[in-house]
Design an enzyme around this catalytic site. Structure first.
Site, PDB file in Angstrom:
ATOM      1  N   LYS A  80     -18.024 -54.442 -26.202  1.00  0.00           N
ATOM      2  CA  LYS A  80     -16.717 -53.905 -26.845  1.00  0.00           C
ATOM      3  C   LYS A  80     -15.712 -54.555 -26.368  1.00  0.00           C
ATOM      4  CE  LYS A  80     -18.263 -49.435 -26.004  1.00  0.00           C
ATOM      5  NZ  LYS A  80     -19.617 -49.283 -25.849  1.00  0.00           N
ATOM      6  N   THR A  81     -15.447 -54.610 -24.866  1.00  0.00           N
ATOM      7  CA  THR A  81     -14.404 -55.250 -24.470  1.00  0.00           C
ATOM      8  C   THR A  81     -14.131 -56.772 -24.849  1.00  0.00           C
ATOM      9  OG1 THR A  81     -14.812 -53.895 -22.511  1.00  0.00           O
ATOM     10  CG2 THR A  81     -13.201 -55.703 -22.278  1.00  0.00           C
ATOM     11  N   ASP A 125     -10.293 -48.579 -22.698  1.00  0.00           N
ATOM     12  CA  ASP A 125     -11.765 -48.385 -22.614  1.00  0.00           C
ATOM     13  C   ASP A 125     -11.825 -46.863 -22.341  1.00  0.00           C
ATOM     14  OD1 ASP A 125     -14.402 -49.034 -22.487  1.00  0.00           O
ATOM     15  OD2 ASP A 125     -14.456 -50.080 -20.670  1.00  0.00           O
ATOM     16  N   THR A 174     -18.165 -44.703 -25.444  1.00  0.00           N
ATOM     17  CA  THR A 174     -19.633 -44.371 -25.402  1.00  0.00           C
ATOM     18  C   THR A 174     -19.782 -43.059 -26.230  1.00  0.00           C
ATOM     19  OG1 THR A 174     -19.374 -43.552 -23.233  1.00  0.00           O
ATOM     20  CG2 THR A 174     -20.159 -45.678 -23.552  1.00  0.00           C
ATOM     21  N   ARG A 233     -25.065 -57.425 -21.710  1.00  0.00           N
ATOM     22  CA  ARG A 233     -24.648 -57.169 -20.234  1.00  0.00           C
ATOM     23  C   ARG A 233     -26.047 -57.329 -19.417  1.00  0.00           C
ATOM     24  NH1 ARG A 233     -21.300 -52.277 -18.935  1.00  0.00           N
ATOM     25  NH2 ARG A 233     -19.835 -53.156 -19.980  1.00  0.00           N
TER      26      ARG A 233
END
Ligand code: ADE
Length: 352
Positions: A80-81, A125, A174, A233
């Site tokens: 997302k980032t 975030d 999330t 990740r």
């Protein structure tokens, strides 16, 4: 593109909102940012989302206006980032990266909003964790690009409107369901990030290995991808661990056998599950006869907090079809019982 980050909770207040440029970052950060894709071309996966975003970006550029506010939701580690930074690069604008826990006081959010320049992207975030006051400051900022500020005391209290430059807010969460509806309704683009397929993760792994100068063949990359629980990740983290193993135990080259041996030592199984995942499944099977069991009870039995189970462990276990969320709690599926030879009285009864 300048990246300004106050993501890092252990920075001092003074340091919090300072500009970070590539040259100024620590070795580790620049190492990490090296493997991060910067353009859509380099960004693997999420193809439906990328297509939508490309159109929105092109339209915004043609209209010479900032992009609509965007909300990304989905499990952690899906990019997302990274995607927010890609959007900033593609738009040719700056991005400021922060997270809701860093915006505790009204002055935190006011400060960051007032520091924006026209067209900037503000990335928040964990946006579901914004407190009510900060949320209410955001509403007029998102909708009409101004801040409502009160001055004076009691009877002479006055509200003044301060215009701020037109910006784009990109929120990430999330837990889309935990966002208040007034906040959710102010996002023009809302998108869920999906788990990556094995093929996509294989591509991510080969790309990362290339940047890190790690030699890996197709089968080696597939072996790592298979155990990366659909998450880039995790894939990138595992590449580094497998590389270390390959350097110590052989000549540094990663083939399928080396990858499998390294991942066996890390106790990550062929489904990508680690000890905690397996423990969670075992607890439901052994202590609660396959469920349903409430999330709080499960968290206590596992020794993890509810949020970690909900955000980190559960989404992948659900996606793989190992557990089911029911109104009465979490339940094992017959598929999980077959895969892990788990005891599950209820499920077994329902099988016959
Ligand atoms: N590294 C992490 N996420 C990635 C992605 N989506 N594409 C390419 N490299 C990545």
């Amino acid at each position: 593109m300048a990246i300004i980050s106050d993501d890092d909770n252990n920075k001092t207040d003074k340091k919090k909102n300072e500009d970070i440029t590539a040259e100024e970052t620590s070795f580790d950060m620049s190492f990490e940012s090296n493997i991060r894709p910067r353009y859509f071309e380099e960004y693997i996966g999420q193809s439906a989302l990328k297509s939508t975003l490309k159109i929105s970006i092109e339209a915004a550029k043609k209209r010479e206006l900032p992009l609509d506010h965007i909300l990304f939701y989905g499990p952690p580690g899906l990019g997302k980032t990274t995607l927010a930074s890609v959007i900033a690069t593609e738009m040719g604008t700056n991005i400021k990266i922060t997270s809701a826990p860093a915006l505790e006081r009204p002055r935190d959010i006011i400060g960051i909003l007032m520091s924006l320049k026209a067209g900037d992207i503000l990335f928040i975030d964990e946006i579901h964790r914004l407190n009510k006051i900060s949320e209410e400051i955001l509403y007029p900022a998102m909708e009409d690009f101004y801040l409502d500020m009160t001055t004076g005391k009691s009877q002479s209290l006055k509200t003044i409107r301060i215009p701020i430059p037109k910006f784009t807010l990109i929120g990430a969460t999330t837990k889309a369901g935990s966002l208040s509806s007034p906040l959710r309704d102010r996002f023009g683009i809302i998108h869920r990030l999906e788990f990556y397929t094995e093929e996509e993760l294989t591509m991510v792994i080969k790309r990362t290995a290339g940047i890190l100068d790690v030699e890996i063949d197709e089968k080696g990359a597939q072996a790592v991808a298979r155990r990366s629980r659909g998450t880039p990740r995790i894939a990138n983290r595992l590449v580094k661990r497998v590389r270390d193993y390959a350097i110590v135990k052989s000549d540094g080259f990663i083939d399928a056998k080396t990858a499998d041996n390294a991942l066996d030592i890390l106790q990550i199984d062929k489904f990508g599950l680690d000890n905690t995942d397996r423990c969670l499944l075992n607890i439901i099977a052994e202590k609660y006869n396959g469920g349903p069991v409430g999330i709080e009870t499960l968290a206590t039995a596992l020794g993890e907090d509810v949020k970690t189970i909900e955000d980190v462990y559960e989404p992948y276990l659900v996606q793989k079809g190992f557990i089911q969320r029911t109104p009465r709690g979490r339940k094992l599926t017959p598929y999980a019982c077959t895969c892990f030879s788990l005891k599950n009285i209820d499920v077994q009864q329902s099988l016959f």
